[in-house]
Design a protein around this motif. Structure first.
Motif, PDB file in Angstrom:
ATOM      1  N   GLU A  32      33.996  77.928  28.659  1.00 59.85           N
ATOM      2  CA  GLU A  32      33.832  76.997  29.403  1.00 59.85           C
ATOM      3  C   GLU A  32      33.595  77.344  31.129  1.00 59.85           C
ATOM      4  OE1 GLU A  32      32.657  73.709  29.514  1.00 59.85           O
ATOM      5  OE2 GLU A  32      32.962  74.446  27.372  1.00 59.85           O
ATOM      6  N   ALA A  33      33.959  78.081  31.810  1.00 58.73           N
ATOM      7  CA  ALA A  33      33.765  78.178  32.972  1.00 58.73           C
ATOM      8  C   ALA A  33      32.915  79.140  33.572  1.00 58.73           C
ATOM      9  CB  ALA A  33      34.800  78.718  33.591  1.00 58.73           C
ATOM     10  N   THR A  34      32.462  79.707  32.528  1.00 56.81           N
ATOM     11  CA  THR A  34      31.133  79.961  32.526  1.00 56.81           C
ATOM     12  C   THR A  34      29.950  79.170  32.089  1.00 56.81           C
ATOM     13  OG1 THR A  34      31.599  82.133  31.899  1.00 56.81           O
ATOM     14  CG2 THR A  34      29.486  81.758  32.230  1.00 56.81           C
ATOM     15  N   ARG A  42      26.222  74.356  34.447  1.00 59.55           N
ATOM     16  CA  ARG A  42      25.493  73.408  34.472  1.00 59.55           C
ATOM     17  C   ARG A  42      25.262  72.489  35.981  1.00 59.55           C
ATOM     18  NH1 ARG A  42      28.647  72.947  29.671  1.00 59.55           N
ATOM     19  NH2 ARG A  42      30.921  72.153  30.596  1.00 59.55           N
ATOM     20  N   THR A  43      26.553  73.936  36.717  1.00 60.19           N
ATOM     21  CA  THR A  43      25.410  73.469  38.388  1.00 60.19           C
ATOM     22  C   THR A  43      23.660  73.076  38.526  1.00 60.19           C
ATOM     23  OG1 THR A  43      25.844  75.577  39.321  1.00 60.19           O
ATOM     24  CG2 THR A  43      27.866  74.120  39.144  1.00 60.19           C
ATOM     25  N   ILE A  96      22.493  71.710  29.768  1.00 62.37           N
ATOM     26  CA  ILE A  96      22.540  72.290  28.559  1.00 62.37           C
ATOM     27  C   ILE A  96      22.407  71.777  27.373  1.00 62.37           C
ATOM     28  CG2 ILE A  96      23.212  74.406  27.355  1.00 62.37           C
ATOM     29  CD1 ILE A  96      24.706  74.935  29.318  1.00 62.37           C
ATOM     30  N   PRO A  97      21.154  71.231  26.825  1.00 61.51           N
ATOM     31  CA  PRO A  97      20.409  70.641  26.011  1.00 61.51           C
ATOM     32  C   PRO A  97      21.480  71.258  24.202  1.00 61.51           C
ATOM     33  CG  PRO A  97      18.972  70.775  26.041  1.00 61.51           C
ATOM     34  CD  PRO A  97      19.824  71.886  27.331  1.00 61.51           C
ATOM     35  N   ASP A  98      22.381  69.906  23.835  1.00 60.91           N
ATOM     36  CA  ASP A  98      22.641  70.753  22.256  1.00 60.91           C
ATOM     37  C   ASP A  98      22.019  71.472  21.154  1.00 60.91           C
ATOM     38  OD1 ASP A  98      24.832  68.792  22.909  1.00 60.91           O
ATOM     39  OD2 ASP A  98      24.121  67.232  21.459  1.00 60.91           O
ATOM     40  N   THR A  99      20.428  71.452  21.656  1.00 60.85           N
ATOM     41  CA  THR A  99      20.380  72.779  20.830  1.00 60.85           C
ATOM     42  C   THR A  99      19.549  74.694  21.555  1.00 60.85           C
ATOM     43  OG1 THR A  99      17.614  72.186  22.001  1.00 60.85           O
ATOM     44  CG2 THR A  99      18.484  70.925  19.845  1.00 60.85           C
ATOM     45  N   GLU A 100      20.420  74.483  22.561  1.00 53.38           N
ATOM     46  CA  GLU A 100      20.666  75.224  23.818  1.00 53.38           C
ATOM     47  C   GLU A 100      22.137  75.736  24.160  1.00 53.38           C
ATOM     48  OE1 GLU A 100      18.248  75.061  27.098  1.00 53.38           O
ATOM     49  OE2 GLU A 100      16.785  74.538  26.059  1.00 53.38           O
ATOM     50  N   THR A 101      22.223  77.164  24.347  1.00 53.14           N
ATOM     51  CA  THR A 101      23.617  77.998  25.023  1.00 53.14           C
ATOM     52  C   THR A 101      23.637  78.745  25.324  1.00 53.14           C
ATOM     53  OG1 THR A 101      25.964  78.709  23.784  1.00 53.14           O
ATOM     54  CG2 THR A 101      24.201  79.441  22.551  1.00 53.14           C
ATOM     55  N   VAL A 102      24.761  79.106  26.119  1.00 49.94           N
ATOM     56  CA  VAL A 102      24.741  80.236  27.502  1.00 49.94           C
ATOM     57  C   VAL A 102      25.441  81.437  26.253  1.00 49.94           C
ATOM     58  CG1 VAL A 102      25.752  81.281  29.138  1.00 49.94           C
ATOM     59  CG2 VAL A 102      24.705  78.604  29.337  1.00 49.94           C
TER      60      VAL A 102
END
Length: 94
Positions: free
Chosen positions: A51-53, A58-59, A63-69
């Protein structure tokens, strides 16, 4: 580099070229690199970022729901480099 699977009729059912898995894992459930043989897109499987990353990412944008880090270990750079070179070559011939 391995080509995608074929069905019993010999028809290709996946167009992914496998480049490798994280060399420091047991080979299961680990970061992996592929290139889509049709589109030349790079596909990466990696660990979900914490979550911290994600908050730091996000700064610079949503990040759309269809994507992830995802997090890919630096030791995989040689595999990713090979996959990028292959993707670039395939895209150039299109």
């Amino acid at each position: 580099m391995h080509q995608g699977a074929t069905n019993q009729a010999g028809v290709k059912v996946m167009a992914l070229l496998f480049f490798g898995k994280d060399p420091n894992t047991n080979g299961d459930d680990c970061p992996t690199v592929w290139v889509d043989d049709t589109s030349a897109d790079l596909l990466l499987q990696g660990w979900k970022a914490d979550e911290a990353t994600e908050a730091e990412c996000r700064t610079v944008g949503h990040i759309p729901d269809t994507e992830t880090v995802i997090r890919i270990p630096a030791r995989m750079v040689p595999l990713i480099r090979k996959a990028c070179d292959e993707a670039e070559q395939r895209a150039a011939v299109r």
